[in-house]
Design a protein around this motif. Structure first.
Motif, PDB file in Angstrom:
ATOM      1  N   GLY A  27       2.984 -10.204  17.341  1.00 43.85           N
ATOM      2  CA  GLY A  27       3.685 -10.984  16.326  1.00 43.85           C
ATOM      3  C   GLY A  27       4.947 -10.317  15.824  1.00 43.85           C
ATOM      4  N   SER A  28       4.943  -8.975  15.741  1.00 40.19           N
ATOM      5  CA  SER A  28       6.112  -8.277  15.192  1.00 40.19           C
ATOM      6  C   SER A  28       7.151  -7.944  16.257  1.00 40.19           C
ATOM      7  CB  SER A  28       5.673  -6.971  14.518  1.00 40.19           C
ATOM      8  OG  SER A  28       4.667  -7.214  13.586  1.00 40.19           O
ATOM      9  N   LEU A  29       6.807  -8.150  17.522  1.00 35.60           N
ATOM     10  CA  LEU A  29       7.683  -7.713  18.607  1.00 35.60           C
ATOM     11  C   LEU A  29       9.111  -8.263  18.494  1.00 35.60           C
ATOM     12  CD1 LEU A  29       7.400  -5.819  20.972  1.00 35.60           C
ATOM     13  CD2 LEU A  29       6.757  -7.764  22.413  1.00 35.60           C
TER      14      LEU A  29
ATOM     15  N   VAL B 297       6.417  -4.108  -1.606  1.00 36.32           N
ATOM     16  CA  VAL B 297       7.246  -3.136  -2.331  1.00 36.32           C
ATOM     17  C   VAL B 297       6.636  -1.744  -2.214  1.00 36.32           C
ATOM     18  CG1 VAL B 297       8.086  -2.466  -4.603  1.00 36.32           C
ATOM     19  CG2 VAL B 297       8.126  -4.863  -3.919  1.00 36.32           C
ATOM     20  N   ALA B 298       5.349  -1.634  -2.482  1.00 34.64           N
ATOM     21  CA  ALA B 298       4.694  -0.330  -2.462  1.00 34.64           C
ATOM     22  C   ALA B 298       4.712   0.274  -1.062  1.00 34.64           C
ATOM     23  CB  ALA B 298       3.256  -0.448  -2.969  1.00 34.64           C
TER      24      ALA B 298
ATOM     25  N   ILE C 287      -0.443   3.617   9.043  1.00 38.25           N
ATOM     26  CA  ILE C 287      -1.577   3.785   8.123  1.00 38.25           C
ATOM     27  C   ILE C 287      -1.183   3.306   6.732  1.00 38.25           C
ATOM     28  CG2 ILE C 287      -3.071   5.502   7.011  1.00 38.25           C
ATOM     29  CD1 ILE C 287      -2.800   7.163   9.631  1.00 38.25           C
ATOM     30  N   ILE C 288       0.036   3.656   6.308  1.00 33.47           N
ATOM     31  CA  ILE C 288       0.496   3.223   4.978  1.00 33.47           C
ATOM     32  C   ILE C 288       0.511   1.702   4.881  1.00 33.47           C
ATOM     33  CG2 ILE C 288       2.551   3.099   3.489  1.00 33.47           C
ATOM     34  CD1 ILE C 288       3.169   5.992   4.283  1.00 33.47           C
ATOM     35  N   VAL C 289       1.084   1.046   5.888  1.00 35.76           N
ATOM     36  CA  VAL C 289       1.193  -0.421   5.839  1.00 35.76           C
ATOM     37  C   VAL C 289      -0.186  -1.066   5.687  1.00 35.76           C
ATOM     38  CG1 VAL C 289       1.730  -2.473   7.225  1.00 35.76           C
ATOM     39  CG2 VAL C 289       3.365  -0.578   7.110  1.00 35.76           C
ATOM     40  N   ALA C 290      -1.126  -0.647   6.541  1.00 37.97           N
ATOM     41  CA  ALA C 290      -2.445  -1.297   6.526  1.00 37.97           C
ATOM     42  C   ALA C 290      -3.207  -0.953   5.244  1.00 37.97           C
ATOM     43  CB  ALA C 290      -3.254  -0.876   7.743  1.00 37.97           C
TER      44      ALA C 290
ATOM     45  N   MET D 253       9.917  -3.354   8.812  1.00 36.57           N
ATOM     46  CA  MET D 253       9.732  -4.739   9.271  1.00 36.57           C
ATOM     47  C   MET D 253       8.249  -5.079   9.326  1.00 36.57           C
ATOM     48  SD  MET D 253      12.403  -6.369   9.749  1.00 36.57           S
ATOM     49  CE  MET D 253      13.986  -5.848   9.211  1.00 36.57           C
ATOM     50  N   VAL D 254       7.463  -4.168   9.881  1.00 36.96           N
ATOM     51  CA  VAL D 254       6.020  -4.399   9.971  1.00 36.96           C
ATOM     52  C   VAL D 254       5.430  -4.501   8.560  1.00 36.96           C
ATOM     53  CG1 VAL D 254       3.828  -3.416  10.742  1.00 36.96           C
ATOM     54  CG2 VAL D 254       5.815  -3.331  12.232  1.00 36.96           C
ATOM     55  N   ALA D 255       5.946  -3.685   7.637  1.00 37.33           N
ATOM     56  CA  ALA D 255       5.457  -3.760   6.249  1.00 37.33           C
ATOM     57  C   ALA D 255       5.765  -5.129   5.663  1.00 37.33           C
ATOM     58  CB  ALA D 255       6.094  -2.661   5.397  1.00 37.33           C
ATOM     59  N   GLY D 256       6.994  -5.595   5.855  1.00 33.37           N
ATOM     60  CA  GLY D 256       7.378  -6.882   5.292  1.00 33.37           C
ATOM     61  C   GLY D 256       6.522  -8.007   5.845  1.00 33.37           C
TER      62      GLY D 256
END
Ligand SMILES: Nc1ncnc2c1ncn2[C@@H]1O[C@H](COP(=O)(O)OP(=O)(O)O)[C@@H](O)[C@H]1O
Ligand SMILES: [Mg+2]
Lengths: 264, 277
Positions: free
Chosen positions: A54-56, A239-240, A210-213, A107-110
């Motif tokens: 999905g993020s590709l 944001v975090a 790890i942070i994103v998930a 991008m993955v975080a967003g």
């Protein structure tokens, strides 16, 4: 300071520490489950598909245009020193060390920290998480662990893809926009990279994943108060996660340079 | 039914003979705000306890405490002879096999079909063959008369159908205890009666012990005055003492009233009266 204000300050600090403790606990339980039955392979694969595939497109576009703009900006500065042929080198180094991992992860975080927060958040407010526990499933194992594992793995590869497409973007601009020699660009890019750059460039996306998930799941699981609460959790998660990525980027760079050094 | 003395047995013997559900002086507060302030009651085998109370009086919390989804700040909760409030989560998973819960808005898993929702627990247990799971799912769905919806997704179902699937899902492990959170909330009167009929059938045919939250006095009335007629497969009017139903009214974190249908209807207490209007 009035006694009341002091009391409140103490309360706020205590609250933050409690949150940090809860976050750490979630992270710990999420990881501990990797080695405990039952394993939810299907859920992990589905998450890898959602996150990775999905993020590709957005990661490819981000990498490509970042590389191109780096070539555009750096070549102008380098030209002032008569070193425009080192464009490839600088583009490659800045992408692999910093921009590839950081921008891909942002991008993955967003996309996914928000996705996870809203998905888990709506499961909380509709009592699906409670239902899961009532039916004998540990939601951390079923929901958090697969997301942690999937994001960690996929973010690693997404960062590499961002690096590759970034260098390609830089190369296309260097050849078409500046008129550099194609072969020279690639060899300068290739020889500039040292294993220490790769260590940095490959450690970061794992930590950022790890942070994103963890952040996405954490804000999702503590969502309260209907759809409004879910919306709030979603925004907070993005944001975090973004802030944590940028701040930890500095810490990781500093630590790695201290321990393994850096060529340039 | 059990003899009336068994309710006062000591906790140690609260297995097969004692009450199936027992709350002992349960306190629970959130952010310093006390919601439950010493709640005690019991429910015997085969009994349905109807929980009444204003919004936010803690009715849902009582159900979650019985399942061990919430833990009390103090006091104890016993279900089927097990100290739910003290068990570690790992032991609770085993106990919850015997407790079915129907959540307020059904809480079906959006991403799973009706079949997978009902099969959820059976699959998680990794013990049964595909054939057995399919059989059990169909049996649970036929109990709620919804076999034809087996391949539908929750999004395609009406509120009443969702509620029935939620009951089927809770029944998949054939629990001895059922917890219903406003099972008729938001449903039209006819659908509500269908749901109540299922609940009464479970009470009288399967001897299931239950806690039931409701806002509808009609539900409470139906529970107290009707029994399931096994021969004719329908509800039949019966005297309140035959309906194994009692009532508990929560007020300001405490049990304001606890008794059977007769006592409730004949209560002289003003709050109970305003509540019954
Ligand atoms: N997990 C929770 N965190 C904070 N407050 C809660 C939580 N669960 C319930 N409450 C509060 O406890 C009170 C009782 O809730 P509940 O049992 O859901 O009431 P009801 O009787 O309407 O079912 C409410 O004020 C609710 O806000
Ligand atoms: Mg409620």
């Amino acid at each position: 300071m009035t006694p009341e204000a002091e009391f409140n300050l103490g309360g706020v600090v205590k609250e933050q520490l409690l949150e940090l403790q809860e976050f750490t606990l979630l992270l710990w339980r999420g990881f501990r489950n990797i080695f405990q039955r039952p394993f939810y392979f299907d859920d992990t694969l589905r998450q890898m598909d959602v996150i990775g595939v999905g993020s590709l497109p957005i990661v490819i576009l981000t990498g490509f245009f970042t590389g191109a703009v780096m070539a555009l900006q750096l070549s102008a500065t380098l030209a002032a020193y008569g070193q425009v042929e080192r464009t490839g080198e600088l583009v490659a180094i800045s992408l692999v060390r910093e921009l590839g991992p950081v921008l891909a992860s942002l991008m993955v975080a967003g996309r996914n920290a928000s996705g996870m927060a809203s998905e888990l958040g709506s499961m909380v407010v509709t009592e699906q998480i409670d239902a899961m526990r009532a039916l004998g499933t540990d939601p951390i194992k079923k929901l958090v662990t697969p997301r942690l594992v999937a994001t960690l793995i996929m973010n690693f590869f997404l960062a590499i893809i961002a690096d590759i497409f970034g260098v390609i973007g830089g190369w296309i601009y260097a050849v078409l926009g500046i008129g550099l020699d194609s072969r020279q660009f690639w060899s300068s890019a290739f020889y500039a990279l040292d294993f220490r750059d790769l260590v940095q460039g490959l450690t970061k996306p794992v930590v950022f994943g790890i942070i994103v998930a963890a952040v996405g799941c954490y804000f999702g699981l503590r969502a309260r108060g209907g759809t409004e609460g879910v919306g709030r959790a979603t925004t907070q998660a993005v944001v975090a996660a973004s802030l944590l990525i940028i701040m930890s980027d500095f810490v990781i760079s500093r630590v790695l340079i201290t321990f393994i050094g850096q060529l340039h | 039914m059990l003899s009336s003395t068994s309710g006062h047995d000591s906790l140690e013997s609260a297995g097969a003979a004692g009450p199936v559900l027992r709350f002992e002086n349960v306190h629970l507060a959130f952010d310093g705000l006390a919601v439950l302030r010493g709640v005690s009651f019991i429910a015997r085998r085969g009994e349905t306890k109807v929980l009444l109370g204003e919004a936010a009086s803690g009715k849902t919390l009582l159900l979650k405490l019985a399942l061990g989804l919430q833990r009390p700040d103090s006091g104890a909760v016993w279900v089927l002879g097990q100290p739910v409030s003290d068990l570690p989560e790992s032991r609770l998973f085993a106990l919850r096999r015997h407790i079915g819960m129907v959540f307020q808005e059904s809480a079906l898993f959006d991403s799973l079909s009706v079949r997978e929702n009902v099969a959820y627990r059976l699959r998680e247990e990794h013990e049964l063959t595909e054939d057995t799971i399919e059989q059990r799912v169909r049996r649970a769905l036929s109990f709620v008369e919804l076999e034809e919806a087996i391949d539908k997704m929750p999004g395609e179902l009406s509120g009443g159908m969702k509620r029935r699937v939620a009951i089927a899902r809770a029944l998949s492990s054939e629990p001895e205890v059922m917890l219903y959170d406003s099972p008729t909330g938001g449903l039209d009167p006819i659908t509500s009666t269908t749901i109540m009929e299922l609940i009464i059938k479970l009470r009288d045919e399967n001897n299931v012990t239950s806690l039931l939250v409701t806002h509808r006095l009609q539900d409470a009335y139906l529970l107290a005055t009707h029994v399931w007629d096994t021969q004719n497969r329908r509800l039949r009017a019966a005297a309140p003492e035959r309906s194994h139903t009692s009532f508990l009214l929560l007020r300001e974190g405490k049990v304001w009233f606890d008794g059977d249908g007769h006592q409730l209807m004949n209560s002289g207490d003003d709050y109970v009266k305003t509540f019954m209007e």
